[in-house]
Design a protein around this motif. Structure first.
Motif, PDB file in Angstrom:
ATOM      1  N   TRP A   1      39.848  38.372  43.305  1.00 14.07           N
ATOM      2  CA  TRP A   1      39.609  37.320  44.300  1.00 14.07           C
ATOM      3  C   TRP A   1      38.223  37.463  44.915  1.00 14.07           C
ATOM      4  O   TRP A   1      37.490  36.487  45.057  1.00 14.07           O
ATOM      5  CB  TRP A   1      40.647  37.412  45.426  1.00 14.07           C
ATOM      6  CG  TRP A   1      41.910  36.643  45.154  1.00 14.07           C
ATOM      7  CD1 TRP A   1      43.094  37.156  44.709  1.00 14.07           C
ATOM      8  CD2 TRP A   1      42.101  35.243  45.314  1.00 14.07           C
ATOM      9  NE1 TRP A   1      44.025  36.172  44.570  1.00 14.07           N
ATOM     10  CE2 TRP A   1      43.440  34.962  44.942  1.00 14.07           C
ATOM     11  CE3 TRP A   1      41.294  34.189  45.720  1.00 14.07           C
ATOM     12  CZ2 TRP A   1      43.979  33.696  44.969  1.00 14.07           C
ATOM     13  CZ3 TRP A   1      41.832  32.914  45.746  1.00 14.07           C
ATOM     14  CH2 TRP A   1      43.155  32.675  45.379  1.00 14.07           C
ATOM     15  N   ILE A   2      37.893  38.708  45.277  1.00 16.33           N
ATOM     16  CA  ILE A   2      36.597  38.944  45.940  1.00 16.33           C
ATOM     17  C   ILE A   2      35.439  38.575  45.009  1.00 16.33           C
ATOM     18  O   ILE A   2      34.501  37.890  45.394  1.00 16.33           O
ATOM     19  CB  ILE A   2      36.480  40.423  46.392  1.00 16.33           C
ATOM     20  CG1 ILE A   2      37.497  40.700  47.494  1.00 16.33           C
ATOM     21  CG2 ILE A   2      35.073  40.750  46.869  1.00 16.33           C
ATOM     22  CD1 ILE A   2      37.649  42.168  47.854  1.00 16.33           C
ATOM     23  N   VAL A   3      35.554  39.007  43.742  1.00 23.70           N
ATOM     24  CA  VAL A   3      34.488  38.720  42.771  1.00 23.70           C
ATOM     25  C   VAL A   3      34.330  37.211  42.594  1.00 23.70           C
ATOM     26  O   VAL A   3      33.231  36.658  42.652  1.00 23.70           O
ATOM     27  CB  VAL A   3      34.797  39.395  41.415  1.00 23.70           C
ATOM     28  CG1 VAL A   3      33.869  38.865  40.329  1.00 23.70           C
ATOM     29  CG2 VAL A   3      34.638  40.902  41.531  1.00 23.70           C
ATOM     30  N   LEU A   4      35.467  36.530  42.408  1.00 27.78           N
ATOM     31  CA  LEU A   4      35.396  35.088  42.198  1.00 27.78           C
ATOM     32  C   LEU A   4      34.856  34.363  43.425  1.00 27.78           C
ATOM     33  O   LEU A   4      34.088  33.411  43.307  1.00 27.78           O
ATOM     34  CB  LEU A   4      36.768  34.544  41.833  1.00 27.78           C
ATOM     35  CG  LEU A   4      37.097  34.620  40.348  1.00 27.78           C
ATOM     36  CD1 LEU A   4      38.482  34.082  40.092  1.00 27.78           C
ATOM     37  CD2 LEU A   4      36.078  33.870  39.516  1.00 27.78           C
ATOM     38  N   ALA A   5      35.284  34.832  44.612  1.00 31.33           N
ATOM     39  CA  ALA A   5      34.789  34.200  45.842  1.00 31.33           C
ATOM     40  C   ALA A   5      33.270  34.373  45.940  1.00 31.33           C
ATOM     41  O   ALA A   5      32.551  33.436  46.297  1.00 31.33           O
ATOM     42  CB  ALA A   5      35.466  34.829  47.058  1.00 31.33           C
ATOM     43  N   GLY A   6      32.786  35.575  45.570  1.00 31.10           N
ATOM     44  CA  GLY A   6      31.340  35.834  45.603  1.00 31.10           C
ATOM     45  C   GLY A   6      30.601  34.926  44.649  1.00 31.10           C
ATOM     46  O   GLY A   6      29.604  34.293  45.009  1.00 31.10           O
ATOM     47  N   VAL A   7      31.133  34.832  43.433  1.00 31.29           N
ATOM     48  CA  VAL A   7      30.503  33.973  42.428  1.00 31.29           C
ATOM     49  C   VAL A   7      30.537  32.514  42.900  1.00 31.29           C
ATOM     50  O   VAL A   7      29.556  31.774  42.780  1.00 31.29           O
ATOM     51  CB  VAL A   7      31.218  34.134  41.061  1.00 31.29           C
ATOM     52  CG1 VAL A   7      30.759  33.067  40.076  1.00 31.29           C
ATOM     53  CG2 VAL A   7      30.934  35.510  40.486  1.00 31.29           C
TER      54      VAL A   7
END
Lengths: 54, 637
Positions: free
Chosen positions: A12-18
């Motif tokens: 979730w964190i990675v996707l939110a960052g992207v």
């Protein structure tokens, strides 16, 4: 290297960052200008070809 | 001259056919040679392209040093090497070659390719068609191409030799020659510059394959490796530089090929496998060094990776226990020597030339250590300002410039000089590179740590590293990191990432379709109204009235043209290099007049108000025939 596995929260964190970067990138007049300039360029090219000069 | 088909006459069509057929014979010879070996089809595809470049450049360099660089000796030299390849390397293993390729064809038919990879493939096809279309119909038109890259090519072709070419432009005098020499291959058999803009295209596609191969070497799945390829292939600078003479993406592709070969190094494949790895890595390294001086950092990176790879078995306890023989010096020194010799053969010529002619191997850049000036020249900090004055004024420090340029806050995707990173660099490349560094240390993977540190070394020591085209080799970490990120995700997050990748690629492909600096009607006129001879760089140049006058004056009768001050010289040559163009280094009126007479100058191009203008006017032998802005053309009476 290939054995790395992210957990669900980290995913979730990675996707939110992207996603955030994507919003920042496209929420910009130069990005919209890139599209409109390309469309405008080709419209001018088509007009030139059908103006009898081509 | 006959109009021919699509503005191309039959002689040029015959030249194009010969160029494509002969290049294919050279390439496929190497491909068949390697596909008969156990290294695999991907290795064969990449090795064949690198050896094709090595074959063409190697023969061109030797012929150029002897002053006999003409189409016939070049074709004979390359042809003889290929006869050797087919006879000794392909024929004895022909059955294996056929079997390997048949098995690969069967595997390819059975493999299920994900839909998003198919879409990325289609976008690649669109970009290819875009580049081939503009490369075919437009003359060279980009700034650096006509300012010096193609002038260097023109000088080499006209003199049939490699030597120091005097010019007021330090770029024409001092710039390395490899990429220009490779572009000359696309000129020689046609007798015109129609295809020189497409010289780098196959190598940049091969760079994408190398990126995919590197990801596979690190154990990533095919899908994740395809993400690694996409990070490289859909960086706008990379696919836009498939067209033209800007050689950054060509260099970055050769860097990736070099890294791929080093990672493919396997001592268990016997001395033949080791030898080819070293030869191929040395070839990539030498071609890079002779393409651009900043490539020295990439040469160091490939060299260090190779040394680690060669030394690795000797330091692993398992190997020492098994062989019981310890380190054999010859097994270390022989491959490293081959690497150094090949790097020097392909890369040292421009440095030797500059040392002799300018007293500085890296001219025109000053080399200093602290206060001690080793070789005099212009400070490295002066060069980034060319074409980037506004950026430098708006973004004062390094971080500001990186943010402004890498995030493309200032320019659009198709500005070669100050932009061209695109969204994938940001979405996947940079986060991926950070993740890659983190993981490489966390896993204590020596190869991954070496790649991280060497990439950071290139980033730190490259002058003006905020300009993305100088640090395209960072895409090595970006691609690996993108693959790592994709591999780490599962189910819907992975699908979202793949969807985002396709959407971002589609955006930059669409936004890059037009040839950026050319107005629509000018580009279309070149496509539909002109023959190849009339598709001259003169008609695409911003100050085209001056160049068009020279073009029309010399179209029927070629001229010897002398120029006195900085001018974009390539459009003066004509697309078939019919005009001889050179500068005269003169410091007095007497010198100038004597040299004009000795060289038989028909036209003299000078800047208004310059000393050369006064000397030419006062000589009484020339009269002013054309004036445009600050340029004046004198013609012999």
């Amino acid at each position: 290297m290939s054995t790395l596995r992210f957990g669900r929260i980290l995913s979730w964190i990675v996707l939110a960052g992207v996603g955030l970067v994507a919003v920042v990138y496209f929420w910009d007049p130069t990005r919209r200008a890139a599209i409109t300039q390309t469309v405008g360029w080709f419209l001018t090219a088509v007009r030139f070809l059908f103006s009898g000069k081509g | 001259m006959t109009l021919g088909f699509l503005g191309t006459d039959w002689r040029t069509w015959a030249g194009i056919f010969f160029l494509l057929a002969f290049s294919a014979v050279l390439y496929w010879g190497w491909y068949f040679h390697f596909s008969g070996k156990p290294s695999g089809i991907l290795y064969a595809l990449i090795a064949a392209q690198v050896l094709f470049i090595g074959q063409v450049l190697g023969v061109s360099l030797v012929l150029g040093w002897f002053g006999i660089l003409r189409p016939t000796p070049l074709a004979l030299g390359c042809g003889l090497i290929s006869i050797g390849v087919y006879t000794l390397g392909v024929r004895p293993n022909w059955n294996t070659v056929r079997e390997t390729n048949r098995a690969f064809g069967l595997w390819l038919r059975k493999t299920r390719i994900p839909f998003w990879v198919v879409l990325l493939g289609l976008l690649t096809l669109i970009i290819l068609l875009r580049n081939i279309f503009w490369g075919w119909f437009l003359p060279p038109f980009l700034r650096d191409d006509i300012a010096y890259h193609l002038t260097i090519m023109g000088n080499i072709i006209q003199s049939g030799a490699l030597h120091f070419f005097p010019s007021p432009s330090e770029w024409i005098r001092d710039y390395p020659v490899n990429s220009e020499l490779f572009q000359a291959w696309n000129f020689f058999f046609l007798g015109m510059d129609k295809l020189v803009d497409l010289a780098f295209l196959p190598t940049i596609l091969t760079g994408g394959l190398a990126m995919y191969g590197i990801c596979r070497k690190f154990g990533f799945s095919r899908r994740a490796s395809a993400v690694g390829w996409a990070v490289f292939a859909f960086t706008p600078l990379v696919f836009l530089e498939q067209l033209g003479s800007y050689n950054d993406a060509w260099m970055a592709s050769l860097f990736l090929c070099g890294v791929y070969f080093v990672l493919s190094h396997r001592s268990d494949r016997g001395p033949d496998g080791v030898r080819w790895t070293v030869i191929l890595a040395g070839l990539c390294s030498g071609v890079i060094l002779g393409t651009k001086f900043s490539g020295a950092l990439e040469v160091i990176a490939i060299g260090v990776l190779l040394a680690l790879q060669i030394l690795h078995p000797f330091f692993s306890s398992g190997q020492a226990d098994k062989t019981g023989s310890g380190v054999k010096i010859s097994e270390v020194l022989a491959p490293i020597s081959i690497f150094i010799v090949l790097t020097a053969f392909f890369g040292a010529y421009p440095m030797i030339r500059n040392t002799i002619a300018e007293g500085n191997p890296l001219a025109p850049v000053e080399v200093r250590i602290g206060e001690w000036i080793q070789w005099p020249g212009r400070s490295a900090s002066e060069f980034p300002s060319i074409g980037s004055e506004e950026v430098l004024q708006n973004a004062r420090n390094g971080w500001d410039r990186v943010y402004t340029i890498w995030f493309e806050r200032y320019r659009l995707v198709y500005d070669w000089n100050n932009s061209g990173t695109g969204p994938i660099w940001l979405f996947l490349g940079i986060p991926g590179a950070i993740l890659w560094i983190w993981e490489s240390f966390r896993k204590r993977n020596a190869q991954a740590i070496a790649i991280s540190l060497l990439s950071l070394m290139i980033l730190i020591f490259t002058p003006a590293q905020w300009r993305p085209r100088y640090v395209l080799s960072l895409l090595l970490m970006g691609g690996l990191g993108g693959a790592l990120l994709f591999e780490a995700l599962r189910n819907w997050p992975r699908r979202i990432l793949a969807g985002g990748l396709v959407a971002a690629a589609a955006f930059i492909v669409f936004a890059s379709l037009r040839p950026a600096p050319l107005e629509a009607d000018k580009a279309m006129a070149l496509v539909v109204q002109r023959t190849d001879l009339q598709r001259n760089a003169a008609f695409a140049h911003p100050t085209n009235e001056f160049y068009e006058w020279v073009e029309s004056r010399t179209s029927a009768s070629p001229a010897v043209i002398v120029y006195g001050r900085w001018v974009d010289t390539y459009p003066l040559f004509g697309s078939d290099l019919r005009n001889t163009v050179f500068s005269l280094p003169a410091y007095t009126a007497e010198q100038w007049r004597t040299q004009l007479a000795e060289r038989g100058a028909d036209l003299v191009v000078v800047a208004a108000g310059s000393s050369e203008e006064g000397w030419t006017r006062d000589s009484g032998d020339y009269e002013e025939v054309f004036r445009y802005e600050s340029w004046i053309v004198y013609e012999r009476k």
